[in-house]
Write an enzyme that holds these catalytic residues in place. Sequence first.
Site, mmCIF file in Angstrom:
data_model
loop_
_atom_site.group_PDB
_atom_site.id
_atom_site.type_symbol
_atom_site.label_atom_id
_atom_site.label_comp_id
_atom_site.label_asym_id
_atom_site.label_seq_id
_atom_site.Cartn_x
_atom_site.Cartn_y
_atom_site.Cartn_z
ATOM 1 N N HIS A 249 -9.477 2.857 0.416
ATOM 2 C CA HIS A 249 -7.960 3.046 0.449
ATOM 3 C C HIS A 249 -7.727 1.769 -0.638
ATOM 4 O O HIS A 249 -8.127 0.946 -0.591
ATOM 5 C CB HIS A 249 -7.848 1.659 1.561
ATOM 6 C CG HIS A 249 -6.578 1.394 2.013
ATOM 7 N ND1 HIS A 249 -5.081 2.531 1.174
ATOM 8 C CD2 HIS A 249 -5.459 0.370 2.771
ATOM 9 C CE1 HIS A 249 -4.080 1.138 1.297
ATOM 10 N NE2 HIS A 249 -3.856 0.615 2.467
ATOM 11 N N HIS B 84 -1.954 7.823 6.694
ATOM 12 C CA HIS B 84 -1.889 6.846 5.404
ATOM 13 C C HIS B 84 -3.417 6.460 6.519
ATOM 14 O O HIS B 84 -4.126 6.938 5.070
ATOM 15 C CB HIS B 84 -1.273 5.943 5.931
ATOM 16 C CG HIS B 84 -1.453 4.668 5.133
ATOM 17 N ND1 HIS B 84 -1.112 4.979 3.542
ATOM 18 C CD2 HIS B 84 -1.441 3.433 5.221
ATOM 19 C CE1 HIS B 84 -1.344 3.782 3.150
ATOM 20 N NE2 HIS B 84 -1.525 2.703 4.018
ATOM 21 N N CYS C 77 0.871 -1.100 0.079
ATOM 22 C CA CYS C 77 -0.094 0.163 -0.513
ATOM 23 C C CYS C 77 0.780 0.853 0.055
ATOM 24 O O CYS C 77 0.302 2.253 -0.048
ATOM 25 C CB CYS C 77 -0.650 0.318 0.966
ATOM 26 S SG CYS C 77 -1.819 -1.354 1.415
#
Lengths: 352, 398
Positions: free
Chosen positions: B325, B288, B155
């Site tokens: 996400h 994040h 990610c």
Amino acid sequence: MNAPAGIAGVGLIVPSGTLLSSLRTLPQEARREVRLVESVPAIPGMAANDMRRMSKLTRFSLFAASQAMAASGRGSQGTGLFVGITHGSTAHLLEFHDYLFDYGPDMASPNSFSNGVTNAPLSSVSSAFKLTDGGTTILGYENNGLAVLDYCAQAIAHSEYDACLAGSSEEYAAVVHDAYRACGWHGGEAPAYLPFPRDPGGNRGMGVSEGSAFFVLQTLSSFTNRKPLCRFTPVDLNRYKDGADVVVSGAGGGPQDRFELASLKRLAESNPGKKPSLVFSKPLFGETFGLGSMLSALVACDIVANGADYPSFPLHPQLAGLFAPRQDGPAQSALVVAAGRNGQMSAALFEK
Amino acid sequence: MHDTDVCITGIGIVSAVGAGAAAHLDALVNARSGLVSRPFFEDSFKTDYICGMVPHEAFPHAIADTAASRANLLFDMACKEALAQAGVRRECRAALIVGTTASNFHGGTVYYRQKREKQKPDGGLLQGFLPGTVADFAATRNRITGRRYAVSSACASGATAIGHAFRMIQSGHASMVCAGGVEALCPFIVAGFNSLRLLSKKPCMPFDRDRDGLNVGEGAAALVLESAKSARERAEQPIAVVKGFGEALEAFHHTRSNPDGSGIARAMTMALSKASWGAGSVDHVHLHGTATVFNDLSEYNAMKSVFGDRLPDVPVCSTKSMTGHTLGAAGAVAAVLTVLSLRAGLVPATLFHQTIDPEFSGLALAKTLRRIPFSRAAATSLGFGGEAACLLFEKVTI
């Protein structure tokens, strides 16, 4: 040309073994359609149970990385980590899908998912050797291994890291092999000569294989108590004029071969005064996709550092006369050339 | 500005809130979330998941119809917008770096299902399966002829791609790079995160006391980065400047972040050192903030260790509750949203956040939109396998 780096250590695992000399096996053997690594030795400090849960892709990476780190004598500090692959572990991804299709998303295996993702090998190598200084997984095609080494050499030259552990791995999967065959990429029938650009009705390509190779690169000035195995310099083929004693090509009868042929011709024609001999690495260990050019790099290292001899292979008619016949014995320099199926080229010079 | 300073001259983005930078600025200003509820599996496995799917009006293609090309098409959209803004209209010898995790994975899923069911599998489904094809597609469509490759740092992939571009330009190996990230939603991704028990059944609540997981999303973001010299020669006005990139590996766990935050703290410290900034120079951090228990704890501890007593003075946000996400795209999506925030002088709201977790004392999380002119910002990314990255951005003053 770019700033050179020194090779401090190498590690590998291929079907024929775990030593550089394993690469010098009989070409006839490599023509089998599929060659697999039979077993992966344990690495120090890792429980067998932990290794069993990992994919072959990760286990190969761990073994080759451990060899390279041990040979380099380096600690983990200041060492970047870069791993080149073409895709994640197919075996784990298939297992994940089997559970998903049969039992639904709530029963799919978290272990298969986390071991199948593309950066799983890097994550395991990082954990095993406590490498915390950064790095990434680079995804690409047949030239990817060399592209990884290239990136690391640049990063070291610009002081991003003191050294880099750079590797590439490939895991065989029948479903992928079938798919490649269906796309006309690899037929498993050895070509009569190399490079072998695919003709309209053709479907050739070396047998496929698997394994891993890792290098530890560091700046030349950081070798104080010992010599590097050899010197590594990334090369821009469009500007390269110096010539080398040996050229190692990644042609293997796959879709990359038309680009390999064009580059080899251009290379020979731009250095008419020097006729290097030409070694094809794929007949030795088969097609290993992203790993292939890193194995070619090991062959170049072996030629330059150990004076190793490798068998020759018939040349494409357009290359006849442009390269010298096989010459055994030590060479001062070996140029590795690798094309990806998308036409991206990578090249690097290995020197004593 | 020095010749090798790394300027941003174009941005492009597509996500659950729509297509284009203007749509995203509107979503930031109006605190609008793009999260929706929809199923990904059929028959007895049919259940809804909250996710960030690109809306039909922005991208009118079903997952099934774009099994082999969804990531290609999304990244191409972002590239086109970024290149147009950067004034790149002809064939261009720029490099192209894309971060992704699964790319066009759904093609592989359908292919394998056909094979399992003894049908003749459609080889065309695999044309986009290898992650490198995303870079090939965007390069061909946009006539970008330089070096190209894909990176995967889970990610943090999008941030890593931008970081590589930053290094390439700073070291003089390229004068222009189109870099970003992409992820395309598919059943594999949903099932994967579901298997790890990381999905929330409600809109995610970053840094909240009651947070219980993330919502997966899809999208793409691209930035045209170039040396100040190149931008000047092309008479292009920079939008912002990338000042630093830092990365670290935690060497901790396959999927979980180290709760002590040491990895992300090292990435932030490295980026600050590259930029020759002290921690006191950073005005805002775009976190994040996935809303998983460990990610948020890890980032909080990193913030505490980097900013110390200054922590309450650094406004932070997470936009995961706006876009979902977006995994491999997330770092690039965060970069584009940070640049938009920097230019508009706003700290985005962390949507759906209600009560700060008592463990996160001193964290200046923006619950609602805050208009604060600022000039320096950081964006952090964390990925599976302990991959951490941090990018630093500075406003351009004319």
